[in-house]
Scaffold this motif. Structure first.
Motif, short mmCIF file in Angstrom:
data_model
loop_
_atom_site.label_atom_id
_atom_site.label_comp_id
_atom_site.label_asym_id
_atom_site.label_seq_id
_atom_site.Cartn_x
_atom_site.Cartn_y
_atom_site.Cartn_z
N VAL A 110 0.82 -1.22 0.00
CA VAL A 110 0.00 0.00 0.00
C VAL A 110 0.85 1.27 0.00
O VAL A 110 0.32 2.37 -0.19
CB VAL A 110 -0.95 0.03 1.22
CG1 VAL A 110 -1.97 -1.09 1.12
CG2 VAL A 110 -0.18 -0.07 2.53
N PHE A 111 2.15 1.14 0.20
CA PHE A 111 3.03 2.31 0.24
C PHE A 111 3.65 2.57 -1.12
O PHE A 111 4.06 1.63 -1.83
CB PHE A 111 4.15 2.11 1.26
CG PHE A 111 3.69 1.96 2.68
CD1 PHE A 111 2.55 2.62 3.14
CD2 PHE A 111 4.38 1.16 3.58
CE1 PHE A 111 2.12 2.48 4.45
CE2 PHE A 111 3.96 1.02 4.89
CZ PHE A 111 2.82 1.67 5.32
N SER A 112 3.73 3.83 -1.46
CA SER A 112 4.44 4.20 -2.68
C SER A 112 5.95 4.10 -2.44
O SER A 112 6.40 4.00 -1.30
CB SER A 112 4.09 5.64 -3.09
OG SER A 112 4.62 6.56 -2.14
N ARG A 113 6.71 4.12 -3.51
CA ARG A 113 8.17 4.04 -3.38
C ARG A 113 8.71 5.24 -2.60
O ARG A 113 9.63 5.11 -1.79
CB ARG A 113 8.82 3.98 -4.77
CG ARG A 113 10.32 3.76 -4.74
CD ARG A 113 10.85 3.58 -6.14
NE ARG A 113 10.61 4.76 -6.96
CZ ARG A 113 10.99 4.87 -8.23
NH1 ARG A 113 11.59 3.86 -8.83
NH2 ARG A 113 10.75 5.97 -8.91
N ASP A 144 -10.59 8.39 5.82
CA ASP A 144 -10.79 9.43 4.81
C ASP A 144 -10.28 8.95 3.44
O ASP A 144 -9.55 9.66 2.75
CB ASP A 144 -10.07 10.71 5.23
CG ASP A 144 -10.38 11.88 4.31
OD1 ASP A 144 -11.45 11.88 3.67
OD2 ASP A 144 -9.53 12.80 4.22
N GLY A 145 -10.64 7.73 3.07
CA GLY A 145 -10.30 7.25 1.73
C GLY A 145 -9.08 6.37 1.64
O GLY A 145 -8.36 6.40 0.62
N ASN A 146 -8.81 5.58 2.68
CA ASN A 146 -7.67 4.65 2.66
C ASN A 146 -6.35 5.34 2.30
O ASN A 146 -5.59 4.86 1.45
CB ASN A 146 -7.93 3.50 1.69
CG ASN A 146 -8.98 2.53 2.20
OD1 ASN A 146 -9.26 2.47 3.40
ND2 ASN A 146 -9.57 1.77 1.30
N LYS A 147 -6.08 6.44 2.97
CA LYS A 147 -4.84 7.18 2.72
C LYS A 147 -3.71 6.58 3.58
O LYS A 147 -3.28 7.16 4.58
CB LYS A 147 -5.04 8.66 3.03
CG LYS A 147 -6.09 9.32 2.13
CD LYS A 147 -6.32 10.77 2.52
CE LYS A 147 -7.37 11.42 1.63
NZ LYS A 147 -7.65 12.83 2.04
N TYR A 148 -3.25 5.41 3.16
CA TYR A 148 -2.25 4.67 3.93
C TYR A 148 -0.91 5.40 4.02
O TYR A 148 -0.27 5.43 5.07
CB TYR A 148 -2.03 3.28 3.32
CG TYR A 148 -3.27 2.42 3.31
CD1 TYR A 148 -3.82 1.92 4.49
CD2 TYR A 148 -3.90 2.09 2.11
CE1 TYR A 148 -4.96 1.13 4.48
CE2 TYR A 148 -5.04 1.30 2.09
CZ TYR A 148 -5.56 0.82 3.27
OH TYR A 148 -6.69 0.03 3.25
N ASN A 149 -0.50 5.98 2.91
CA ASN A 149 0.78 6.69 2.90
C ASN A 149 0.76 7.86 3.88
O ASN A 149 1.67 8.04 4.69
CB ASN A 149 1.09 7.19 1.49
CG ASN A 149 1.36 6.06 0.51
OD1 ASN A 149 2.49 5.62 0.36
ND2 ASN A 149 0.32 5.59 -0.16
#
Length: 241
Positions: free
Chosen positions: A60-63, A162-167
């Motif tokens: 779920v994390f960006s690079r 608030d929208g699956n903002k995992y990062n």
């Protein structure tokens, strides 16, 4: 004509074919519904002092987020000796909870009180979006129980709701934990602009839950077809006879 039908059609063979196809389809469907479940035994080996701070099994994390988290948590470990690790998984094994999983993983990675002392572990199950935290004795002296619980209940959960903002959620958790574990004042949880929005619980099913339900419905339909079609064919055949 009936004799020709007898030669070209065999009720028993037809029924066997239907059942065989059903078994093949079920064998294909069932592993898909459970393959992504994660157990503690599947987690990589890790020990106190290791430079691995992020295990993003759920991807779920960006690079960029991974790089920022690793840099921040490595700096925290080098300057204070306090190690924080974030783990994300797609779903838990049957009967497991995020709390029991986190407890077992904490014990696996840090099996003795000495290795646990400066450790903080946060685990998130992205299927349910439930999370849990475990900390060592030295960490407990720096962070109160209220702050610890607030990190998982508010710092992480508010962006996720608030929208699956995992990062955003884990970057905020990293900043907050780094500040407190470095002896700085607690920056506190994120500000909730719309309190009602934060309290609303989603009533729709997730994509994975929908997939599981669809697979179950398909299996039931196939079972019905495998039972009814041979029966109808049999009675139809008897009518010809």
């Amino acid at each position: 004509m009936v004799q020709l039908f007898n030669k070209t059609f065999n009720f028993q063979n037809f029924h066997t074919l239907i059942v065989s196809l059903l078994l093949v389809i079920m064998a294909t469907i069932v592993p898909v519904s459970s393959a992504s479940a994660t157990g503690v035994y599947q987690m990589p080996s890790l020990a106190a002092g290791d430079s691995t701070f992020i295990v993003d099994d759920a991807e779920v994390f960006s690079r960029i987020t991974k790089s920022k988290l690793n840099n921040a948590l490595e700096t925290l470990a080098n300057t204070t000796g306090n190690e924080v690790r974030f783990v994300t998984i797609r779903r838990l094994d049957y009967g497991e909870t995020v709390d029991s999983f986190t407890e077992k993983l904490f014990d696996k990675w840090f099996p003795t009180p000495e290795t646990k002392v400066n450790q903080t572990l946060i685990v998130l199950d992205t299927l349910t979006n439930n999370d849990a935290i475990r900390t060592g004795d030295a960490v407990k002296e720096l962070i109160s129980d209220d702050i610890t619980q607030s990190v998982v209940d508010e710092t992480i959960q508010v962006p996720i709701r608030d929208g699956n903002k995992y990062n955003e959620a884990f970057l905020a958790a990293s900043d907050r934990l780094s500040a407190v574990l470095s002896g700085e004042s607690d920056p506190g949880p994120p500000e909730v602009k719309d309190e009602l929005a934060g309290q609303v619980v989603a009533t729709f099913k997730s994509a994975e839950e929908t997939d599981d339900q669809s697979a179950t419905i398909l299996v039931v339909v196939l079972l019905v077809v495998a039972t009814i079609v041979p029966m109808v064919t049999y009675f139809w055949y008897q009518g010809f006879s």
